[in-house]
Design a protein around this motif. Structure first.
Motif, PDB file in Angstrom:
ATOM      1  N   ILE A   1     149.514  43.416  41.389  1.00 50.90           N
ATOM      2  CA  ILE A   1     149.624  42.000  40.994  1.00 50.90           C
ATOM      3  C   ILE A   1     148.501  41.585  40.049  1.00 50.90           C
ATOM      4  N   LEU A   2     147.989  42.532  39.272  1.00 55.68           N
ATOM      5  CA  LEU A   2     147.015  42.176  38.237  1.00 55.68           C
ATOM      6  C   LEU A   2     147.694  41.345  37.146  1.00 55.68           C
ATOM      7  N   PRO A   3     146.948  40.535  36.412  1.00 55.89           N
ATOM      8  CA  PRO A   3     147.548  39.746  35.323  1.00 55.89           C
ATOM      9  C   PRO A   3     148.293  40.630  34.322  1.00 55.89           C
ATOM     10  N   SER A   4     149.369  40.113  33.780  1.00 54.85           N
ATOM     11  CA  SER A   4     150.195  40.872  32.824  1.00 54.85           C
ATOM     12  C   SER A   4     149.487  41.111  31.504  1.00 54.85           C
ATOM     13  N   LEU A   5     148.339  40.485  31.313  1.00 54.90           N
ATOM     14  CA  LEU A   5     147.552  40.680  30.095  1.00 54.90           C
ATOM     15  C   LEU A   5     146.776  41.995  30.117  1.00 54.90           C
ATOM     16  N   ILE A   6     146.860  42.702  31.235  1.00 57.40           N
ATOM     17  CA  ILE A   6     146.159  43.983  31.385  1.00 57.40           C
ATOM     18  C   ILE A   6     147.135  45.123  31.141  1.00 57.40           C
ATOM     19  N   HIS A   7     146.656  46.170  30.506  1.00 62.14           N
ATOM     20  CA  HIS A   7     147.437  47.371  30.171  1.00 62.14           C
ATOM     21  C   HIS A   7     148.449  47.063  29.055  1.00 62.14           C
ATOM     22  N   LEU A   8     147.905  46.514  27.957  1.00 54.39           N
ATOM     23  CA  LEU A   8     148.714  46.248  26.764  1.00 54.39           C
ATOM     24  C   LEU A   8     148.473  47.353  25.733  1.00 54.39           C
ATOM     25  N   PRO A   9     149.471  47.669  24.914  1.00 51.06           N
ATOM     26  CA  PRO A   9     149.329  48.776  23.952  1.00 51.06           C
ATOM     27  C   PRO A   9     148.381  48.463  22.815  1.00 51.06           C
ATOM     28  N   VAL A  10     147.559  49.443  22.465  1.00 51.55           N
ATOM     29  CA  VAL A  10     146.736  49.376  21.248  1.00 51.55           C
ATOM     30  C   VAL A  10     146.891  50.711  20.530  1.00 51.55           C
TER      31      VAL A  10
ATOM     32  N   LEU B   1     138.773  40.263  33.195  1.00 55.00           N
ATOM     33  CA  LEU B   1     138.431  39.637  34.469  1.00 55.00           C
ATOM     34  C   LEU B   1     136.936  39.404  34.658  1.00 55.00           C
ATOM     35  N   ASP B   2     136.099  40.255  34.066  1.00 60.61           N
ATOM     36  CA  ASP B   2     134.650  40.109  34.264  1.00 60.61           C
ATOM     37  C   ASP B   2     133.957  39.397  33.108  1.00 60.61           C
TER      38      ASP B   2
ATOM     39  N   LYS C   1     143.178  29.242  27.303  1.00 63.45           N
ATOM     40  CA  LYS C   1     143.902  29.084  28.568  1.00 63.45           C
ATOM     41  C   LYS C   1     143.219  29.891  29.666  1.00 63.45           C
ATOM     42  N   GLU C   2     143.437  29.455  30.900  1.00 67.91           N
ATOM     43  CA  GLU C   2     142.946  30.225  32.032  1.00 67.91           C
ATOM     44  C   GLU C   2     143.837  31.450  32.257  1.00 67.91           C
ATOM     45  N   ILE C   3     143.263  32.461  32.864  1.00 69.01           N
ATOM     46  CA  ILE C   3     143.992  33.693  33.155  1.00 69.01           C
ATOM     47  C   ILE C   3     144.761  33.515  34.464  1.00 69.01           C
ATOM     48  N   LYS C   4     146.065  33.717  34.421  1.00 72.16           N
ATOM     49  CA  LYS C   4     146.903  33.551  35.611  1.00 72.16           C
ATOM     50  C   LYS C   4     147.167  34.897  36.267  1.00 72.16           C
TER      51      LYS C   4
ATOM     52  N   ARG D   1     139.706  55.759  20.586  1.00 70.65           N
ATOM     53  CA  ARG D   1     138.319  55.357  20.367  1.00 70.65           C
ATOM     54  C   ARG D   1     137.667  54.826  21.650  1.00 70.65           C
ATOM     55  N   MET D   2     138.412  54.850  22.760  1.00 71.71           N
ATOM     56  CA  MET D   2     137.869  54.408  24.044  1.00 71.71           C
ATOM     57  C   MET D   2     137.694  55.606  24.970  1.00 71.71           C
ATOM     58  N   LYS D   3     136.693  55.545  25.818  1.00 75.08           N
ATOM     59  CA  LYS D   3     136.437  56.615  26.786  1.00 75.08           C
ATOM     60  C   LYS D   3     137.262  56.452  28.045  1.00 75.08           C
ATOM     61  N   THR D   4     137.629  55.217  28.363  1.00 70.64           N
ATOM     62  CA  THR D   4     138.311  54.926  29.617  1.00 70.64           C
ATOM     63  C   THR D   4     139.740  54.472  29.354  1.00 70.64           C
ATOM     64  N   PRO D   5     140.633  54.587  30.365  1.00 73.87           N
ATOM     65  CA  PRO D   5     142.042  54.220  30.176  1.00 73.87           C
ATOM     66  C   PRO D   5     142.215  52.750  29.822  1.00 73.87           C
ATOM     67  N   LEU D   6     143.369  52.439  29.244  1.00 77.89           N
ATOM     68  CA  LEU D   6     143.693  51.065  28.854  1.00 77.89           C
ATOM     69  C   LEU D   6     143.452  50.079  29.986  1.00 77.89           C
ATOM     70  N   TYR D   7     144.029  50.392  31.151  1.00 80.66           N
ATOM     71  CA  TYR D   7     143.974  49.439  32.255  1.00 80.66           C
ATOM     72  C   TYR D   7     142.549  49.158  32.687  1.00 80.66           C
ATOM     73  N   GLU D   8     141.662  50.167  32.580  1.00 83.21           N
ATOM     74  CA  GLU D   8     140.300  49.968  33.069  1.00 83.21           C
ATOM     75  C   GLU D   8     139.500  49.057  32.153  1.00 83.21           C
ATOM     76  N   TRP D   9     139.426  49.402  30.865  1.00 83.02           N
ATOM     77  CA  TRP D   9     138.568  48.584  29.997  1.00 83.02           C
ATOM     78  C   TRP D   9     139.162  47.207  29.744  1.00 83.02           C
ATOM     79  N   GLN D  10     140.495  47.103  29.680  1.00 89.25           N
ATOM     80  CA  GLN D  10     141.106  45.786  29.482  1.00 89.25           C
ATOM     81  C   GLN D  10     140.906  44.895  30.707  1.00 89.25           C
ATOM     82  N   SER D  11     141.037  45.463  31.899  1.00 91.24           N
ATOM     83  CA  SER D  11     140.852  44.655  33.115  1.00 91.24           C
ATOM     84  C   SER D  11     139.410  44.184  33.247  1.00 91.24           C
ATOM     85  N   ARG D  12     138.469  45.060  32.943  1.00 92.89           N
ATOM     86  CA  ARG D  12     137.061  44.651  33.057  1.00 92.89           C
ATOM     87  C   ARG D  12     136.704  43.590  32.020  1.00 92.89           C
ATOM     88  N   LEU D  13     137.214  43.748  30.797  1.00 90.86           N
ATOM     89  CA  LEU D  13     136.934  42.748  29.765  1.00 90.86           C
ATOM     90  C   LEU D  13     137.569  41.412  30.122  1.00 90.86           C
TER      91      LEU D  13
END
Length: 396
Positions: free
Chosen positions: A271-280, A299-300, A364-367, A285-297
């Motif tokens: 149930i993470l926000p749908s804004l996480i794990h989007l295609p780039v 949510l944190d 907008k706030e993150i839902k 050029r990233m060391k970590t998977p999509l879901y990890e760096w996008q979620s940290r950016l």
């Protein structure tokens, strides 16, 4: 190697010689010499492997190959004959003294020099980068064609990747999609994969195109073949569903730490926000998977900001400094495209952020979805908005 100089200085391509010619050379004890080091070489013309020349053990040629075997020699010869058959100015195994390198094939095309390497075995990435630097220093365009023995297909449009294969992603201009080439000298099948997107660790998708080498023209290699927006949407909606419902049996390393981070935040993957794990496009050029760096950016860093607060791309680089490898050189890519910037632009498209000059402003706030069912529905809404607004998905 397939070519050597005879005693008269004439370049001989041994696989093109007839059995009678080879027998006559052996009988007359004709000597052959390496075009690079000028040392004497021996003929090897048995019945099992392709006819070729080899250095004597005592020779220390600076262009001496690592010995990729018959598969490599067959592929190199097939590609050479294919190019020569199109009346293209082509040399095989020409030694370039200014950079001390010998490409498998050197093409002169409309005033441009192109080095074609047929690579069938894994070699260190440092060797690949060194060769590419050398070619570019000499004003030569490198093109790497991989042996089909290195290709592993997972599904109709998914294939396995690793840090080695990523080194061979080509991009010939800033608006050209990522592509990679494979060739099988046994079947003469030539595979191009265009518009590559990394889905998760070890897996990528793209536009597959398989043809028989004899019917392909050289210039066809450079015709871009993009995924249609609907094709990429269908791939990614399945990937999002897999991301939510797939539960790994065991957790190790970074993935384990990421799950611990979710647990401490009271969050669940499904149930993470749908804004996480989007295609780039440039996830390599990233060391970590999509879901990890996008979620940290998201949510944190972005989520705690008040509405109206602004930030810069550079501040995101600093925040994700342990997640990216933006400084690493990918010599076959011609775009400075930045995956973090790509993601932020997605958030602008989705109206989560505004962009004002060089700053991003939280709009907008993150839902967070309340259930898995609502999360899957939100994924569809987000991806539809994203692809409708930005159908090419290729950063300009």
């Amino acid at each position: 190697m397939l070519q050597a100089m005879n005693e008269k200085g004439v370049l001989v391509t041994l696989p093109h010689a007839t059995r009678n010619e080879i027998a006559e050379w052996k009988k007359s004890q004709t000597e052959f010499y390496c075009p690079a080091c000028k040392e004497r070489v021996m003929m090897k013309a048995g019945t099992k492997n392709i006819a070729h020349f080899a250095h004597y053990q005592e020779g220390e040629c600076i262009a001496k190959e690592g010995g990729e075997g018959a598969y490599h020699e067959k592929g190199k010869l097939a590609l050479y004959d294919w190019l020569k058959g199109q009346q293209i100015n082509t040399q095989m195994e020409e030694y370039l003294s200014q950079i001390q390198q010998r490409p498998d094939i050197l093409v002169n095309w409309n005033g441009r020099k192109i080095a074609i390497e047929f690579q069938c075995v894994r070699i260190p990435t440092t060797v690949i980068q060194k060769r590419n630097k050398g070619y570019m220093r000499a004003g030569i365009i490198p093109i790497w064609i991989l042996g089909m023995n290195l290709f592993q297909r997972k599904t109709a449009n998914h294939f396995k990747i690793n840090d080695f294969l990523i080194q061979f992603f080509h991009q010939f201009s800033s608006d050209y999609p990522l592509c990679i080439y494979f060739f099988c000298p046994e079947t003469f099948q030539f595979l191009t994969i265009h518009d590559i997107y990394i889905l998760r660790k070890g897996v990528a998708t793209g536009k597959f195109h398989i043809q028989s080498l004899p019917i392909i023209g050289f210039l066809e290699l450079f015709i871009a073949k993009n995924l249609k927006p609907k094709e990429l949407y269908n791939v990614w909606i399945k990937e999002k569903q897999r991301f939510r419902v797939h539960q790994p049996n065991r957790l190790f390393g970074r993935e384990r730490k990421w799950y611990q981070w979710l647990y401490l935040k009271g969050l669940h993957r499904e149930i993470l926000p749908s804004l996480i794990h989007l295609p780039v496009s440039f996830q390599m050029r990233m060391k970590t998977p999509l879901y990890e760096w996008q979620s940290r950016l998201l949510l944190d860093y972005i989520s705690p900001l008040p509405l109206g607060a602004s930030f810069t791309l550079s501040s995101c680089h600093i925040f994700l400094r342990f997640h990216h490898q933006l400084s690493q050189q990918f010599h076959l890519l011609h775009s400075p495209a930045n995956p973090i910037q790509e993601y932020l632009e997605h958030l602008v498209t989705l109206k989560i952020l505004n962009k004002l000059n060089e700053r991003y402003v939280k709009r907008k706030e993150i839902k967070q979805p309340a259930s898995l069912e609502k999360a899957l529905y939100a994924d569809k809404v987000v991806l539809e908005k994203l692809f409708n607004q930005n159908p090419s998905m290729i950063p300009r």
